[in-house]
Design a protein around this motif. Structure first.
Motif, PDB file in Angstrom:
ATOM      1  N   ASP B  28      23.782  23.514  10.127  1.00 43.75           N
ATOM      2  CA  ASP B  28      24.370  23.152   8.821  1.00 43.75           C
ATOM      3  C   ASP B  28      25.656  22.375   9.093  1.00 43.75           C
ATOM      4  O   ASP B  28      26.670  22.949   9.446  1.00 43.75           O
ATOM      5  CB  ASP B  28      24.665  24.422   8.003  1.00 43.75           C
ATOM      6  N   GLY B  33      24.214  21.756   3.973  1.00 49.23           N
ATOM      7  CA  GLY B  33      22.989  22.520   3.743  1.00 49.23           C
ATOM      8  C   GLY B  33      21.840  22.055   4.615  1.00 49.23           C
ATOM      9  O   GLY B  33      20.733  22.582   4.535  1.00 49.23           O
ATOM     10  N   ILE B  34      22.094  21.043   5.439  1.00 49.70           N
ATOM     11  CA  ILE B  34      21.115  20.571   6.427  1.00 49.70           C
ATOM     12  C   ILE B  34      21.877  20.180   7.690  1.00 49.70           C
ATOM     13  O   ILE B  34      23.106  20.061   7.682  1.00 49.70           O
ATOM     14  CB  ILE B  34      20.299  19.342   5.935  1.00 49.70           C
ATOM     15  N   SER B  35      21.135  19.969   8.777  1.00 48.84           N
ATOM     16  CA  SER B  35      21.730  19.518  10.032  1.00 48.84           C
ATOM     17  C   SER B  35      22.011  18.022   9.977  1.00 48.84           C
ATOM     18  O   SER B  35      21.303  17.277   9.293  1.00 48.84           O
ATOM     19  CB  SER B  35      20.754  19.787  11.181  1.00 48.84           C
TER      20      SER B  35
END
Ligand SMILES: Cc1ncc(COP(=O)(O)O)c(C=O)c1O
Ligand SMILES: Cc1ncc(COP(=O)(O)O)c(C=O)c1O
Ligand SMILES: [Mg+2]
Ligand SMILES: [Mg+2]
Ligand SMILES: [Mg+2]
Ligand SMILES: [Mg+2]
Lengths: 359, 359
Positions: B28, B33-35
């Motif tokens: 994260d 909320g994402i890589s």
């Protein structure tokens, strides 16, 4: 922040397991005492990563021994030039089948290099389908026939190949490893990694070895496939971390049961989403049924405002990156290998719920 | 495994703090909320990373506003071709100062494109020094003068620039950010990231804007600097993770006090190592004192067997990747920014200890 559901067309969602594995190894990879980010590309530790990644790709795609596997830089976009520079022979033509923006870009670069011909196009149809290939004929002196196997932007995919004696070259950036294919039907398959394979910055090239070694003198060393096949992708410093990540992605696919099982899942996900679209009274798919992509699903309502309202509605439910490409508009859900059925179900649920609010 | 001390010439050691930061954010990133690995290159989250990274590089290197910063693929090796393809004008020559294998490779690619001239070389001296530049004259119709500012393999570095009205282009792959320079002394500076900047797979190009836009028609779109300056490195999918890692590396340099402080540390590390070599009765440096690199330190004993014995001795103390390049032999310690003084002390200690065992 909680993990969101990422429908990006690329770079795109990766499996949480793969990210967590990479995270756990990021400071000390494969017990080398250093990170993969720090490994010399000439070290044993990295050569093992490279060779395992290549072997696993060969196994998963069932790539015959007379095909070389390369990990290059420059994206699929640099391949648009490398292909004609290496393969378009003097006094020959390169044929392009035009099915969207990416094939147009590929053609544009080939025109700078030599003679090209467009043997089929669905442009007059706004690329809503793959052109009928049964009708087309290819002349004798063709160096290759280029297709865009999956059209990321327009949401179509080839299910048949053109009939030709020339090698077929497939830009499969957004399709690779999504379904089983017969590699020997192609002269070359290439793909930017940032959809089904790993992070951006690596391009996988799978090329039949008789196509290598005919580049004209004077071609920049870095643009010659022979440079990279001879040196096994180690002519210069390759994108080491990207290759490592591809390895982890391939191990994950292998653990699921290989491409056959991945294809089964992809068909299940795509069917669900297309059914939801088709059954909906407000959403529709612009794409002809037989040619619909398993990976990129464009859909629209009848108004730009309603599209925008849906995008907001979805974002509030943590469903993000659903905006369609500017050339197509509406929505696009990219549902690559890494996207679980459950996330597609959440999208379909949101679509139905939104439709209710519109009544 | 315990962390080893990695003297690799590239990809090379990164600061443990940077690796741990990347690790903590890998699933994260920046609370998205994402890589970062999953971020669309067109997303706000990534555009922020790109723009911050560029701004910080501009600040740290004090890059004037009339220079563009690009993050490209293809390594420094692709620049060897892009430079003449973009900048070598018709009826002009490109001058190369030859100081090692990398400048030879750069010259080889330029010869494929147009007229070149070698205005100085230290080849007859096995590249143990930078040639005397006070003597050389450059003709009037030069498109540029190319130098390899730091010679990774031979362990030399430029401390003066040639006198010329033509733009000087510096392959600074192994020197960038290691010491303060005046960017406006150059027309262009380029560097593969995998030494002082980050992982392999990104090349930083810093180019004066009047040099852009003169490429011949027909140049592949991806090889034209103008393509990338116009699109701010987003013409196609850039190596997003590499750019993110460069950002973390730059923040680390900034936190230390910038390039001035990094240079002070580098001079301290290099002095210690060269003193140890010069004082040693068994190790010696092949390089002329005034031209010694701060980054890559080759050294040798009088026999291949003793070299090998030392490499084993060092490896047993977790001091690895000390083998010299095959073209030079002996040992080479690459001591880039990320290498702390303490690790150089450990190497020097091992050298003295080894010398004792030889008595
Ligand atoms: C089918 C297709 N071809 C080519 C490209 C361009 O790839 P890259 O940005 O890696 O050059 C893309 C996507 O980005 C694509 O989807
Ligand atoms: C001075 C110099 N130039 C060019 C290169 C080639 O860079 P790349 O492998 O990224 O193409 C290197 C090192 O690897 C180098 O040290
Ligand atoms: Mg397309
Ligand atoms: Mg419908
Ligand atoms: Mg050199
Ligand atoms: Mg000595």
């Amino acid at each position: 922040m909680d993990r969101v559901v990422n429908f990006s067309a690329g770079p795109s969602a990766m499996p949480l397991e793969v990210l967590m594995r990479a995270q756990s190894e990021l400071v000390d990879t494969n017990h080398a005492g250093i990170s993969v980010l720090e490994m010399s590309h000439r070290s044993k530790a990295f050569e093992e990563i490279l060779s395992n990644t290549k072997q696993l790709l060969r196994k998963l795609m069932n790539i015959p021994e007379n095909y070389k596997i390369l990990f290059l830089q420059g994206g699929a976009s640099l391949q648009f030039s490398m292909i004609p520079l290496n393969l378009l022979q003097k006094d020959h033509e390169a044929a392009y089948i035009i099915t969207g923006s990416w094939s147009q870009k590929a053609l544009k670069e080939a025109k700078k290099v030599g003679q090209t011909t467009v043997t089929a196009t669905s442009e007059e149809d706004q690329f809503r389908q793959i052109p009928d290939l049964s009708q087309i004929t290819h002349s004798k002196n063709l160096s290759y026939v280029h297709i865009t196997g999956n059209n990321t932007i327009e949401g179509t995919r080839f299910t048949h190949l053109p009939k030709t004696d020339a090698p077929i070259i497939n830009d499969w950036s957004s399709g690779i490893l999504s379904e089983e294919i017969n590699v020997s039907d192609y002269g070359m398959i290439y793909a930017g990694a940032q959809k089904n394979l790993g992070p951006s910055g690596v391009t996988v090239v799978i090329i039949r070895d008789d196509l290598i070694g005919h580049a004209p003198d004077g071609l920049p060393t870095m643009l010659n496939y022979e440079t990279h096949t001879k040196a096994d992708s180690l002519y210069h410093t390759p994108p080491t971390f990207g290759i490592y990540m591809i390895g982890l992605m391939l191990e994950w696919i292998d653990s699921l049961g290989g491409v056959k099982e991945v294809e089964r899942r992809n068909r299940e996900k795509a069917s669900l989403l297309y059914e939801t679209i088709d059954q909906s009274t407000i959403f529709h798919s612009p794409v002809k049924k037989e040619d619909r992509s398993l990976m990129n699903v464009p859909f629209k309502t009848d108004s730009v405002e309603t599209d925008r309202a849906f995008l907001h509605f979805a974002a509030a439910k943590q469903l993000v990156e659903l905006k369609g490409h500017r050339s197509v508009g509406g929505m696009r859900a990219s549902i690559y290998n890494a996207m679980p059925l459950e996330h597609v179900e959440r999208l379909c649920g949101a679509m139905r719920e939104f439709e209710e609010t519109m009544k």
